[in-house]
Each structure stands twice: as structure tokens, then as C-alpha cells.
Design a protein around this motif. Structure first.
Motif, PDB file in Angstrom:
ATOM      1  N   ASN A  42      19.921   2.326   8.855  1.00  0.00           N
ATOM      2  CA  ASN A  42      19.633   3.386   9.833  1.00  0.00           C
ATOM      3  C   ASN A  42      18.312   4.123   9.568  1.00  0.00           C
ATOM      4  N   GLU A  43      17.503   3.598   8.635  1.00  0.00           N
ATOM      5  CA  GLU A  43      16.227   4.258   8.350  1.00  0.00           C
ATOM      6  C   GLU A  43      15.044   3.305   8.466  1.00  0.00           C
ATOM      7  N   GLY A  44      15.106   2.180   7.777  1.00  0.00           N
ATOM      8  CA  GLY A  44      13.980   1.263   7.823  1.00  0.00           C
ATOM      9  C   GLY A  44      13.971   0.343   6.621  1.00  0.00           C
ATOM     10  N   TYR A  45      12.791   0.142   6.052  1.00  0.00           N
ATOM     11  CA  TYR A  45      12.619  -0.810   4.961  1.00  0.00           C
ATOM     12  C   TYR A  45      11.821  -0.155   3.834  1.00  0.00           C
ATOM     13  N   LEU A  46      12.101  -0.611   2.603  1.00  0.00           N
ATOM     14  CA  LEU A  46      11.448  -0.039   1.433  1.00  0.00           C
ATOM     15  C   LEU A  46      10.964  -1.153   0.524  1.00  0.00           C
ATOM     16  N   PHE A  47       9.717  -1.034   0.069  1.00  0.00           N
ATOM     17  CA  PHE A  47       9.148  -1.969  -0.905  1.00  0.00           C
ATOM     18  C   PHE A  47       9.398  -1.377  -2.282  1.00  0.00           C
ATOM     19  N   SER A  48      10.258  -2.021  -3.057  1.00  0.00           N
ATOM     20  CA  SER A  48      10.808  -1.401  -4.261  1.00  0.00           C
ATOM     21  C   SER A  48       9.941  -1.542  -5.504  1.00  0.00           C
ATOM     22  N   ALA A  49       8.940  -2.416  -5.471  1.00  0.00           N
ATOM     23  CA  ALA A  49       8.169  -2.689  -6.686  1.00  0.00           C
ATOM     24  C   ALA A  49       7.172  -1.574  -6.987  1.00  0.00           C
ATOM     25  N   LEU A  50       6.838  -1.458  -8.263  1.00  0.00           N
ATOM     26  CA  LEU A  50       5.743  -0.593  -8.688  1.00  0.00           C
ATOM     27  C   LEU A  50       4.447  -1.377  -8.514  1.00  0.00           C
ATOM     28  N   VAL A  51       3.502  -0.814  -7.781  1.00  0.00           N
ATOM     29  CA  VAL A  51       2.272  -1.524  -7.430  1.00  0.00           C
ATOM     30  C   VAL A  51       1.098  -0.972  -8.223  1.00  0.00           C
ATOM     31  N   THR A  52       0.310  -1.869  -8.781  1.00  0.00           N
ATOM     32  CA  THR A  52      -0.921  -1.510  -9.478  1.00  0.00           C
ATOM     33  C   THR A  52      -2.099  -1.915  -8.613  1.00  0.00           C
ATOM     34  N   ARG A  53      -2.987  -0.973  -8.368  1.00  0.00           N
ATOM     35  CA  ARG A  53      -4.164  -1.246  -7.546  1.00  0.00           C
ATOM     36  C   ARG A  53      -5.325  -1.660  -8.448  1.00  0.00           C
ATOM     37  N   ARG A  62       0.817  -1.210   0.000  1.00  0.00           N
ATOM     38  CA  ARG A  62       0.000   0.000   0.000  1.00  0.00           C
ATOM     39  C   ARG A  62       0.856   1.268   0.000  1.00  0.00           C
ATOM     40  N   ARG A  63       2.120   1.113   0.353  1.00  0.00           N
ATOM     41  CA  ARG A  63       3.036   2.260   0.440  1.00  0.00           C
ATOM     42  C   ARG A  63       4.326   1.952  -0.313  1.00  0.00           C
ATOM     43  N   PRO A  64       4.250   1.662  -1.609  1.00  0.00           N
ATOM     44  CA  PRO A  64       5.450   1.276  -2.356  1.00  0.00           C
ATOM     45  C   PRO A  64       6.445   2.425  -2.487  1.00  0.00           C
ATOM     46  N   ARG A  65       7.713   2.051  -2.567  1.00  0.00           N
ATOM     47  CA  ARG A  65       8.804   2.999  -2.792  1.00  0.00           C
ATOM     48  C   ARG A  65       8.827   4.109  -1.739  1.00  0.00           C
ATOM     49  N   ARG A  66       8.517   3.708  -0.524  1.00  0.00           N
ATOM     50  CA  ARG A  66       8.531   4.638   0.596  1.00  0.00           C
ATOM     51  C   ARG A  66       9.177   3.937   1.783  1.00  0.00           C
ATOM     52  N   VAL A  67      10.126   4.592   2.432  1.00  0.00           N
ATOM     53  CA  VAL A  67      10.833   4.000   3.564  1.00  0.00           C
ATOM     54  C   VAL A  67       9.912   3.997   4.783  1.00  0.00           C
ATOM     55  N   LEU A  68       9.777   2.819   5.400  1.00  0.00           N
ATOM     56  CA  LEU A  68       8.973   2.671   6.610  1.00  0.00           C
ATOM     57  C   LEU A  68       9.874   2.237   7.752  1.00  0.00           C
ATOM     58  N   THR A  69       9.803   2.924   8.872  1.00  0.00           N
ATOM     59  CA  THR A  69      10.605   2.575  10.032  1.00  0.00           C
ATOM     60  C   THR A  69       9.971   1.404  10.777  1.00  0.00           C
ATOM     61  N   ARG A  70      10.717   0.827  11.727  1.00  0.00           N
ATOM     62  CA  ARG A  70      10.160  -0.249  12.538  1.00  0.00           C
ATOM     63  C   ARG A  70       8.935   0.227  13.309  1.00  0.00           C
ATOM     64  N   ASP A  71       9.034   1.427  13.900  1.00  0.00           N
ATOM     65  CA  ASP A  71       7.897   1.939  14.674  1.00  0.00           C
ATOM     66  C   ASP A  71       6.654   2.087  13.801  1.00  0.00           C
ATOM     67  N   GLN A  72       6.845   2.571  12.576  1.00  0.00           N
ATOM     68  CA  GLN A  72       5.705   2.702  11.678  1.00  0.00           C
ATOM     69  C   GLN A  72       5.104   1.343  11.337  1.00  0.00           C
ATOM     70  N   LEU A  73       5.959   0.361  11.099  1.00  0.00           N
ATOM     71  CA  LEU A  73       5.480  -0.979  10.775  1.00  0.00           C
ATOM     72  C   LEU A  73       4.752  -1.601  11.961  1.00  0.00           C
ATOM     73  N   LEU A  74       5.271  -1.387  13.164  1.00  0.00           N
ATOM     74  CA  LEU A  74       4.592  -1.897  14.353  1.00  0.00           C
ATOM     75  C   LEU A  74       3.211  -1.281  14.498  1.00  0.00           C
ATOM     76  N   ASP A  75       3.106   0.027  14.325  1.00  0.00           N
ATOM     77  CA  ASP A  75       1.816   0.700  14.433  1.00  0.00           C
ATOM     78  C   ASP A  75       0.840   0.230  13.356  1.00  0.00           C
ATOM     79  N   LEU A  76       1.344   0.064  12.131  1.00  0.00           N
ATOM     80  CA  LEU A  76       0.486  -0.312  11.016  1.00  0.00           C
ATOM     81  C   LEU A  76      -0.013  -1.747  11.115  1.00  0.00           C
TER      82      LEU A  76
END
Length: 259
Positions: A242-253, A190-204
Motif C-alpha cells: 500500500n506504499e510502494g517499493y524500497l531499495f534495501s541496499a546500502l549504496v556507495t557513490r 540514487r534513493r536507497p532505503r527510501r519508499v518510492l510510489t508508482r507515481d514517483q517512479l513514473l515521473d523519475l
């Protein structure tokens, strides 16, 4: 923060409590009954296997250290087809990580507060219900005569049916994921090509009402990456130091059942 409300459904949710200590088992069963669930106790893995089909549990509370087959082995067999909350006297982080590594949805160390146990069970059930098209509707809500189209996310040949809680590899093979792994992949897609931190992933993925720890995300990501890599998706999730994780694919909804 108010305590999570009890699940409202036509029939109580069935919970198997697999625990060899009869005092703990009886305590958990009695408390779950008072909270509106339909629990049943099992003394060990053999008893659980014998009664599983007839009882048809929707969640399993599982002790790790039992005579005969231990909880780790049982968890490997039943997850992720059944949500599992692991109970254990072992409270070290490494033991929690092992529990998550083998497919458990959550882990609670003994001794524990029964109210926390119930809160964690409800959190697991909410996460499963949010990702399942077959989730039980509250009795006060009638099914819509014109339901919304299903949310489907496609990327690099993969098809993630969010509402149906299914993931198909480019080959068409269905890839089973635990509740935690599925929640992670959904939020990434749902959030491709955007860096997500651990805290953000835990909340989500787990919500602010559930205690969690950073290493849980590492463990679930490791499992998710292995399952994606088995079908050619090794590079879909990138670690950004030192930032988080990124989903690198282009996503089609897409919208299954829509236009």
C-alpha cells in the motif's frame, strides 16, 4: 506544455519501421522524415534482418501482428540492445504488458496520433541518451576539455555505471537491462532505503510528458528483479504494501575517473 524539441545531432537518427501494412508504414516513414529523422520501412522481420546491418537503426518502431515471424518474437531478439517502440491494433492492458514484458521500451496502440508517436520516440531517445556515455552531443556544444567523472553506484558487490549504462553483478558478469529497467535501477540506487510510489517512479523514469500506466512499472520491476535474482540480488527491491517499493541496499557513490 510545449512539444519536445527535435533531437539536434550531426546526422539524423535512424529509425527502422517494421510494419506489414504498407499504408501505415509509408505514413510513419513520411512523418518521421518531416520531423528530421532518417526512417526506413521494412515489410516484415525477414526484410528487417536482411537490411539491419547496412541500415544500422538506432531505434525500431515494430508492429506486433505480421505474417511470418511476429513482432513479439522480433522484439525478444533485438531488445534491449536496440530501443523498441511497439505498435499494435491490440490496445488492451494485457497486450501492453506483454509488449513491455518482452523488452519493449514503450507501446502505442493503433490507431495513433503521429505526433504522439514522435513524442514517445523522443522520450525513449532522451532516456537512452541520459544513460549512455556515448550519447551524441548537440553540434552546438563542444566536448569539455575536462569532463566530469562518471557516476558509479556500488551496492552489495554490484557496480552500476550510470553514465556508461552498464551493470556488473558481484561475479563481474555484465547484466543487460532494457532502458526502462536501467532507469528504474538507477533511480532506486540514487534513493536507497527510501519508499518510492508508482507515481514517483513514473515521473523519475518516464517523465511527465509521456503517458504511462501503473502496471508498466510492475512489469519492468518484475523483469528487473528476475535479472538481479539470477545473480543473487533477489532481496534488493522490496514491495512495501500500500506504499510502494524500497531499495534495501546500502549504496556507495563513486566517481570513475575521479579521485
Amino acid at each position: 506544455m510545449p512539444e519536445p524539441t527535435r533531437p539536434v545531432a550531426e546526422t539524423p537518427i535512424r529509425i527502422a519501421v517494421v510494419e506489414d501494412d504498407h499504408e501505415i508504414r509509408d505514413l510513419v516513414v513520411a512523418y518521421l522524415e518531416r520531423e528530421g529523422f532518417a526512417p526506413r520501412g521494412f515489410v516484415d522481420g525477414r526484410a528487417f534482418d536482411a537490411g539491419r546491418s547496412a541500415f544500422a537503426p538506432e531505434l525500431v518502431v515494430l508492429d506486433l501482428m505480421m505474417p511470418g515471424e511476429d513482432g513479439l518474437s522480433i522484439c525478444r531478439r533485438i531488445a534491449p540492445s536496440l530501443p523498441v517502440l511497439v505498435l499494435s491494433a491490440k490496445g488492451e492492458d494485457i497486450d501492453r504488458i506483454i509488449g513491455l514484458e518482452i523488452g519493449a521500451d514503450d507501446y502505442l496502440a493503433k490507431p495513433f496520433n503521429p505526433r504522439e508517436l514522435v513524442a514517445r520516440i523522443r522520450a525513449i531517445l532522451r532516456r537512452r541518451a541520459l544513460g549512455s556515455a556515448d550519447a551524441v552531443l548537440p553540434v552546438s556544444i563542444a566536448p569539455s576539455p575536462d569532463p566530469e567523472p562518471r557516476e558509479v553506484l556500488a551496492f552489495e558487490g554490484w557496480v552500476l555505471d550510470v553514465d556508461g549504462r552498464r551493470l556488473a553483478a558481484p561475479s563481474g558478469t555484465q547484466t543487460p537491462l532494457s532502458a526502462g529497467e536501467f532507469a528504474l535501477l538507477t533511480e532506486f540506487a540514487r534513493r536507497p532505503r527510501r519508499v518510492l510510489t508508482r507515481d514517483q517512479l513514473l515521473d523519475l523514469t518516464r517523465g511527465r510528458d509521456t503517458e504511462a500506466f501503473d502496471r508498466a512499472i510492475d512489469v519492468q520491476l518484475s523483469r528487473l528483479r528476475r535479472k538481479l535474482a539470477a545473480h543473487g540480488g533477489a532481496d534488493l527491491i522490496t514491495t512495501i504494501r500500500n506504499e510502494g517499493y524500497l531499495f534495501s541496499a546500502l549504496v556507495t557513490r563513486m566517481r570513475a575517473g575521479g579521485q
